[in-house]
Enzyme design. Structure first.
Site, PDB file in Angstrom:
ATOM      1  N   GLY B 320       1.005  -1.313   0.057  1.00  0.00           N
ATOM      2  CA  GLY B 320      -0.059   0.011  -0.166  1.00  0.00           C
ATOM      3  C   GLY B 320       0.934   1.233  -0.043  1.00  0.00           C
ATOM      4  O   GLY B 320       0.449   2.373  -0.769  1.00  0.00           O
ATOM      5  N   TRP B 323       2.259   1.601  -3.399  1.00  0.00           N
ATOM      6  CA  TRP B 323       1.266   2.293  -4.344  1.00  0.00           C
ATOM      7  C   TRP B 323       1.362   3.840  -4.382  1.00  0.00           C
ATOM      8  O   TRP B 323       1.326   4.270  -5.476  1.00  0.00           O
ATOM      9  CB  TRP B 323      -0.093   1.601  -3.901  1.00  0.00           C
ATOM     10  CG  TRP B 323      -1.020   2.393  -4.726  1.00  0.00           C
ATOM     11  CD1 TRP B 323      -1.750   1.703  -5.861  1.00  0.00           C
ATOM     12  CD2 TRP B 323      -2.007   3.474  -4.487  1.00  0.00           C
ATOM     13  NE1 TRP B 323      -2.686   2.497  -6.358  1.00  0.00           N
ATOM     14  CE2 TRP B 323      -2.835   3.468  -5.531  1.00  0.00           C
ATOM     15  CE3 TRP B 323      -1.899   4.578  -3.636  1.00  0.00           C
ATOM     16  CZ2 TRP B 323      -3.602   4.769  -5.790  1.00  0.00           C
ATOM     17  CZ3 TRP B 323      -2.878   5.428  -3.804  1.00  0.00           C
ATOM     18  CH2 TRP B 323      -3.740   5.581  -4.635  1.00  0.00           C
ATOM     19  N   HIS B 324       1.714   4.357  -3.375  1.00  0.00           N
ATOM     20  CA  HIS B 324       1.685   5.825  -3.348  1.00  0.00           C
ATOM     21  C   HIS B 324       3.110   6.411  -4.217  1.00  0.00           C
ATOM     22  O   HIS B 324       2.739   7.553  -4.523  1.00  0.00           O
ATOM     23  CB  HIS B 324       1.841   6.224  -1.932  1.00  0.00           C
ATOM     24  CG  HIS B 324       0.488   6.164  -1.162  1.00  0.00           C
ATOM     25  ND1 HIS B 324       0.246   5.058  -0.738  1.00  0.00           N
ATOM     26  CD2 HIS B 324      -0.517   7.046  -1.154  1.00  0.00           C
ATOM     27  CE1 HIS B 324      -0.969   5.309  -0.090  1.00  0.00           C
ATOM     28  NE2 HIS B 324      -1.380   6.536  -0.373  1.00  0.00           N
ATOM     29  N   GLY B 325       4.013   5.650  -4.471  1.00  0.00           N
ATOM     30  CA  GLY B 325       5.050   6.289  -5.149  1.00  0.00           C
ATOM     31  C   GLY B 325       6.350   5.291  -4.938  1.00  0.00           C
ATOM     32  O   GLY B 325       6.592   4.423  -4.049  1.00  0.00           O
ATOM     33  N   PHE B 486       0.195  10.135  -7.169  1.00  0.00           N
ATOM     34  CA  PHE B 486       0.011   8.825  -6.834  1.00  0.00           C
ATOM     35  C   PHE B 486      -0.677   7.949  -7.935  1.00  0.00           C
ATOM     36  O   PHE B 486      -0.479   6.919  -8.360  1.00  0.00           O
ATOM     37  CB  PHE B 486      -0.651   8.511  -5.555  1.00  0.00           C
ATOM     38  CG  PHE B 486       0.224   9.373  -4.523  1.00  0.00           C
ATOM     39  CD1 PHE B 486       1.528   9.451  -4.386  1.00  0.00           C
ATOM     40  CD2 PHE B 486      -0.702  10.177  -3.497  1.00  0.00           C
ATOM     41  CE1 PHE B 486       2.044  10.348  -3.345  1.00  0.00           C
ATOM     42  CE2 PHE B 486       0.130  10.816  -2.570  1.00  0.00           C
ATOM     43  CZ  PHE B 486       1.118  11.227  -2.599  1.00  0.00           C
TER      44      PHE B 486
END
Lengths: 336, 486
Positions: B320, B323-325, B486
């Protein structure tokens, strides 16, 4: 359901109409000058049109303080380093620092400057007429220079523009500014066509004034009037400033201070009967910029200060640079 | 195209909204086609080249969805599913993580691909992976390409979510009422949109300069922060990211509602959470749900013993974070939240039933809230920092490990944000209002138009009009949405 329809249509349509109206006028709010920005008047009325001289960007380079012949403390008039280009064109090395980075000329200013590595002799202190007294008072009250980690801004300056499109608009401003500019334009035209008042104040700190022979002094479309900054005083500079300048000079040891006091635009065009500069040049190294301005105007200099700005035009800066160079040369320092 | 732009508000929205209801009067499908075209324009306005990537992704996933739905056996369905997910993740990995992997594999050498991250790629990839999994589980079977395209591209959610489920959306697009003017929905949508716009422009953007100034200063080796500066920046970012992302979500929900589409809520007053488990039920709910349903449960969830449960939890949060970067700060942020969740679950397991009666409820509630809030703030510092040394420096200053002492004269002059050269008292005022908003006001998903008499209608019109006017007055500044990256 009924009020939801009324609410949505009322709010959404009003807001959309406001936006479309604002966007229609928004291009008017693309300001080039500080006075047009403050007055919220469009450049198509007050933007200068006479082409200004080109300056080679290489001449705007900052020299490291340790290599500089001339150390300059300046306000917004000189942050673009335009007048300094006259000196650098003659191979003089100039290091420029903003008031703010060095807020005051403190008691230990000379020691501090030497500690920074400055080996030159000339210390040009430039301020506009408006801020002279408070800078003198603050400097006299200051014992020690604030230590800043970063000395001088080495960033390259872009060359000043030679011309700009007064009819060019963009959409980067606020909608309300576009609408207010449109309203002020309407007020401007009403005032222009009436004979009621010689001057009019459209915003808190700016006024418009009719100028006799204005079109021989300015190049903007409505050249028979110009914008001025309201706080610029009609009174001559307090003579007490002269003693304060002498007191500061006495602090500076082996440095040779050159005081460059830039007359307000209003002083140059409206309140010319001031004698401070004449007295100042008797007691200190200080080019008489008011005399220079008046002489330039008399000889047909157009846009010395543009109609839309409190600052000099490029031509004005170059004349100022010549006056400062002349002051330096009095001391025998010649071009290398 | 940004929601907070003149072009969107005064041209795009009125034209698309009016065009949708006008086209729908002739036939519903015209309204749907109009929305698809408008959504593609919305996306292509940013960079038309990436429109092709979006369309290819939609076509590929629709095709694979069909294959999965119609496959004769479960084994074949699974093969299609795995192939489709792998390809989706490879595309995402190329655009989002290629440079990160190259930089870490070839450390010290300047190996770098010139890649621009397409807007919203994480959101539309995850939305479509969810569709594929639903197709595999036979919970979704979409036969109309135009409907599927509308589901993926519907402009309110396309760029920054919420992450949608096919089964929640498609029935709405199929309903006849969706294509008929509903004044109550239009009114409530406008209320929600104006609240979101105000959150973004009046709050999130107001915090931004303070956050940027202190975090940038922290990256300078010569600068040491005071405890006040470090906490001020951490708190300011905590509020900035909430107002930014939840503001965007409110705008998306409001816009969708104007088209009679109800998007799932994405926030539920997350800073009121009294545990980290509670926080993740309130923050970016659609992503948390996606990760739970499609990753955590797929890994085995809590069905394979306690240890495996915690490993699954940790892995889910780690991914997770990623996923943001593509960056170590996001990985550490995810890992930290994974650890928080493990501790939280352990605590619940060990102390369940013990606490009751020993400590007054108000006290345990307050302490739980404070601990949760501080833990979240700490994690946001890592999330926002450019790199881990910057994060560590700010955290050290926050906890008095390595900091610059606050000078008495700075306190007396109110210069408590010296490093930012910005007025500290303005930030304090802003933070106080922001905190009161997030801690006291009900969540904005409860906002709606109250259809109770003309006087209330006029009052609401003034409030909404005022918020829109004040927000539009902030246009023209650089104001990107944080979650776009993102």
């Amino acid at each position: 359901m009924k009020t939801a329809k009324f609410f949505f249509l009322g709010t959404f349509l009003c807001f959309t109409m406001y936006g479309l109206l604002g966007l229609y006028f928004l291009p008017l709010a693309a300001f080039q000058g500080d006075l047009t920005r403050m007055a919220m008047l469009p450049e198509r009325l007050l933007g200068w049109q006479r082409v200004q001289p080109a300056i080679d960007q290489q001449l705007l380079q900052q020299s490291p303080i340790a290599e500089a012949d001339v150390f300059v403390i300046v306000d917004s008039f000189s942050d673009g380093r335009v007048w300094q280009s006259v000196l650098t064109a003659k191979q003089l090395k100039v290091h420029t620092l903003l008031w703010g980075d060095l807020p005051f000329v403190c008691e230990d200013a000379a020691i501090w400057l030497r500690a920074q590595g400055f080996k030159g002799r000339y210390f040009v202190i430039e301020t506009n007429e408006r801020n002279l007294l408070h800078r003198l008072n603050d400097s006299l009250a200051c014992k020690n220079v604030l230590r800043k980690e970063k000395i001088g801004n080495a960033d390259a300056r872009s060359a000043p523009i030679e011309r700009f499109d007064i009819d060019h608009g963009d959409y980067s401003s606020k909608l309300s500014v576009g609408l207010r500019t449109a309203f002020n334009t309407f007020l401007f035209h009403s005032w222009e066509q009436s004979d009621i008042a010689d001057k009019v104040q459209l915003q808190p700190e700016v006024f418009l004034k009719r100028i006799k022979n204005g079109c021989s002094l300015f190049s903007h479309r409505k050249c028979d009037s110009s914008l001025f900054y309201l706080p610029d005083s009609e009174q001559d500079v307090d003579p007490g400033a002269l003693q304060k300048i002498e007191a500061i000079n006495a602090r500076l040891g082996d440095l040779l201070p050159i005081w460059v006091i830039i007359p307000n635009k209003a002083t140059t065009y409206l309140y010319q009967e001031k004698y401070f500069w004449n007295t100042l040049e008797q007691i200190a190294r200080a080019p008489n910029l008011l005399a220079m301005n008046l002489n330039a105007i008399e000889h047909g200099e157009v846009d010395l200060y543009p109609g839309n700005n409190t600052h000099y035009s490029t031509r004005g800066y170059l004349l100022m640079g010549e006056a400062i160079l002349k002051e330096i040369r009095k001391d025998g320092l010649n071009a290398r | 195209m940004l929601f907070n732009s003149y072009g969107f508000l005064f041209f795009y929205l009125p034209v698309v909204l009016g065009g949708f209801y006008f086209a729908s009067r002739f036939e519903r499908k015209y309204g749907a086609y109009w929305l698809v075209l408008a959504s593609l324009f919305f996306y292509g306005y940013w960079d038309a080249r990436y429109l092709l990537l979006l369309l290819l992704s939609i076509a590929f996933n629709f095709f694979m969805g069909q294959r999965i739905s119609r496959a004769a056996s479960r084994g074949v369905r699974k093969n299609y599913l795995v192939a489709a997910i792998v390809l989706n993740l490879l595309v995402l990995a190329y655009f989002k993580y290629a440079n990160f992997f190259l930089e870490n594999i070839f450390a010290g050498r300047s190996v770098h691909l010139d890649i621009v991250l397409p807007l919203g790629i994480s959101f539309y990839t995850f939305t479509q992976i969810a569709y594929l999994v639903d197709a595999y589980s036979q919970r979704a079977d979409e036969r109309k390409f135009s409907h599927y395209t509308l589901f993926v591209t519907f402009f309110p959610h396309l760029i920054a979510g919420p992450v949608l489920h096919h089964k929640d959306m498609m029935p709405q697009f199929a309903r006849a009422e969706t294509y008929e003017v509903n004044w109550a929905h239009l009114a409530s949508g406008l209320v929600l949109f104006s609240a979101g716009l105000a959150k973004k422009l009046l709050f999130a953007d107001a915090f931004a300069p303070y956050v940027a100034a202190v975090f940038d200063a922290a990256s300078n080796d010569a600068v040491m922060l005071t405890i006040y500066e470090a906490w001020a920046a951490a708190l300011a970012y905590t509020l900035q990211i909430y107002f930014d992302f939840s503001g965007y979500t409110d705008m998306a929900l409001g816009l969708a509602l104007m088209f009679n589409i109800k998007l799932p809520r994405n926030f539920d007053s997350p800073y009121k959470a009294t545990s980290i488990i509670d926080f993740w039920r309130r923050w970016h709910i659609t992503l948390s749900t996606f990760l739970r349903d499609y990753l955590y449960i797929s890994l085995g969830g809590n069905r394979k013993g306690v240890l495996r449960r915690y490993i699954n939890l940790f892995a889910t949060m780690l991914l997770g974070g990623m996923w943001h970067g593509a960056g170590w700060t996001f990985i550490f942020w995810g890992a930290l939240h994974g650890l928080y969740l493990i501790v939280n679950h352990l605590w619940r397991t060990v102390f369940s039933g013990v606490r009751q009666g020993l400590v007054p409820r108000w006290l345990s509630g307050s302490v739980s809230w404070l601990l949760t809030f501080v833990a979240v703030v700490i994690a946001w510092v890592i999330f926002r920092a450019k790199d881990m040394p910057e994060a560590v420096k700010i955290l050290q200053a926050m906890f008095g490990i390595a900091y610059h002492p606050i000078a008495l004269q700075d306190v007396s002059h109110g210069h408590l944000l010296v490093v930012a050269e910005l007025p500290g008292h303005e930030l304090a005022r802003l933070a106080l209002v922001g905190l009161l908003w997030v801690l006291i006001l009900p969540n904005s998903n409860r906002l709606q138009y109250f259809d109770k008499g003309r006087l209330r209608a006029v009052l609401q019109a003034f409030v909404v009009g005022g918020l829109l006017f004040l927000s539009v007055e902030r246009f023209g500044r650089y104001s990107p949405f944080l979650y776009f990256q993102f």
